[in-house]
Enzyme design. Sequence first.
Site, short mmCIF file in Angstrom:
data_model
loop_
_atom_site.label_atom_id
_atom_site.label_comp_id
_atom_site.label_asym_id
_atom_site.label_seq_id
_atom_site.Cartn_x
_atom_site.Cartn_y
_atom_site.Cartn_z
N GLY A 40 0.83 -1.20 0.00
CA GLY A 40 0.00 0.00 0.00
C GLY A 40 0.86 1.24 0.00
O GLY A 40 1.90 1.29 0.68
N GLY A 42 -0.64 4.57 0.18
CA GLY A 42 -1.40 5.72 0.63
C GLY A 42 -0.67 6.44 1.74
O GLY A 42 0.56 6.32 1.89
N ARG A 330 -20.49 12.15 12.64
CA ARG A 330 -21.06 11.61 11.41
C ARG A 330 -22.17 10.59 11.66
O ARG A 330 -23.15 10.55 10.92
CB ARG A 330 -19.94 10.98 10.57
N ARG A 435 -15.68 7.08 13.65
CA ARG A 435 -14.52 7.96 13.47
C ARG A 435 -14.97 9.41 13.33
O ARG A 435 -15.88 9.71 12.55
CB ARG A 435 -13.72 7.56 12.23
#
Length: 639
Positions: A40, A42, A330, A435
């Site tokens: 990965g 990112g 959220r 989160r």
Amino acid sequence: MNLESKVPEGPLKEKWSKHLENIKLVAPNNKRKHNIIVVGTGLAGGSAAASLAELGYNVQSFCIQDSARRAHSIAAQGGINAAKNYPNDGDSIWRLFYDTIKGGDYRSRESNVYRLAEISNEIIDQAVAQGVPFAREYGGLLANRSFGGAQVSRTFYARGQTGQQLLLGAYQAMMRQVHEGKIDLHTRHEMLDLVIIDGKARGIITRDLVTGEIKRWMADAVVLATGGYGNVFYLSTNAKNSNVTAAWRCHKRGATFANPCYVQIHPTCIPVSGDYQSKLTLMSESLRNDGRVWVPKKKGDDRPPSEIPEEDRWYYLEDKYPSFGNLVPRDVASRNAKIVTDDGLGVGPTGKAVYLDFRDAIERDGRQTISEKYGNLFDMYENITGDNPYQTPMRIFPAVHYTMGGLWVDYNLMSNVPGLFVAGEANFSDHGANRLGASALMQGLSDGYFIIPYTVGNYIADAELSETDTNHEAFDEAAKNAQAHIDKLLNVNGDKSVIDFHRELGKIMWDKVGIARNEEGLKEAIQEIRDLREEFWQNVRVPGEAANYNKYLEFAGRVADFLELGELMAEDALHRDESAGCHLREEHQTEEGEALRNDEDYSYVAAWEYRNVNGELKEELHKEDLEFEFVELKQRSYK
């Protein structure tokens, strides 16, 4: 199985600093003798690879994209949190820690969350030194804006391109090491298996996505930074290439999968427009700083929003949560959007949307100011929908965005498989049951720049690593296993496309393992996923061949893994007979519709161990109890 968190003893504020003082080191002349695989590229993977190579280790980096810059971190928009308190509004490391652990509904480790808050300020300094173009105030200080779940402004940003700019910082650091010869970068390679020798992670098996070649790679440690599994829902804000395959194959080699049912639904996305849509588009949470969320007060009010007077508008978040208003976390915003649309107050062609309105902000601050903050986001919205947000409110609705669950890791970010480290969204560690916005970038860079470089060295300094190579029988077995899986997919020769199966799985997951869940629906989901998986292996059509570039084959392998993961997610949700954060069990909510936890019975991390019993998928539950020494467990309130 004993899940040892390895959290250091002592006061919360001293755990990480004391740990660093006692951590084992590898001498500079010995670092160059060790190879480390990072999967990965990112924010977590790119920063980890750059940092490890800068220290002197030999790093092999792998990504499925044609460039490391195409990692999904580039899609993050709104910002990154840190407790520098530039606005002088009362922020502190402790307050960032508390907001994060409260936002996660007290389902994460205190020690990990405090370390994240503690390191946050170093991340900003690192990014500024790399030239990341954060927004600045007139006097030169870095600008901050507010995000959900906080009453202070602590989010650093670069318009609506924060992820892209931070990724370019990590990418340039990584590419410097590529040119120095310390990183061997392999693009368009997909990890298909983990190789374990003498109980330790010693390598991986990949498929070259261009040639189809199965390859073997050996190392002294493996760092997995492959992101989350939101695409199990088919429609999500994730790029279509985002998948769970690398993490799931590690799970099938013994790495426990923790809290898989914790999936974040982001409240600010462009609504679904058709049955054959392939993905959804995120509108940054930062927009809720200045945009006001509302719906018409009367059912069936189909007037254009500009014709609906103030007295006929319901600003439901401001009404229900006066302390936080539109900046509630959220999960709270998403749940309330579902409630008002289920009550028939939704807007747009489908009725599955609410308004995000910038009229008052434009009148107050002027169009130029709003454009400077959000211009690229407004342009993106207009390009997709044809509506101009400066003139008419955006239509938004919740969508799958981030996964808090992932492979279980200890305080050192090492899984229960020695030598397998997991960073960023691929692990479960920092966000609990929900989160907070602008914390994903914070975690990815914290893990990659400031934790992994120390803890991998601590492991290598103490590990007894046998002399071996890729001819070892464990590599033979793993390579054959990967090839057999590919052959099995190609040999089904059914009548139904991979996308059809993925879409059906996504509908089951969204309807029954989505924003709200209940016992009956979860039991139905488990059986429906099992039936769909059986049909997949009898009737999937995967055209093309293995020995060339074959996107159908790529996606077939990933959907096969999603079909197993989806069942585990539903099983985990069923066993957790409580509501926590984003995980709302309809049987467990307050009179006002808020998540109702059961701390006595469910204050633990649920870590699942894969079992294959006579070819049948089985998962065994292990628990890591969560202990709270420094914060008081209480019902969340954002009113």
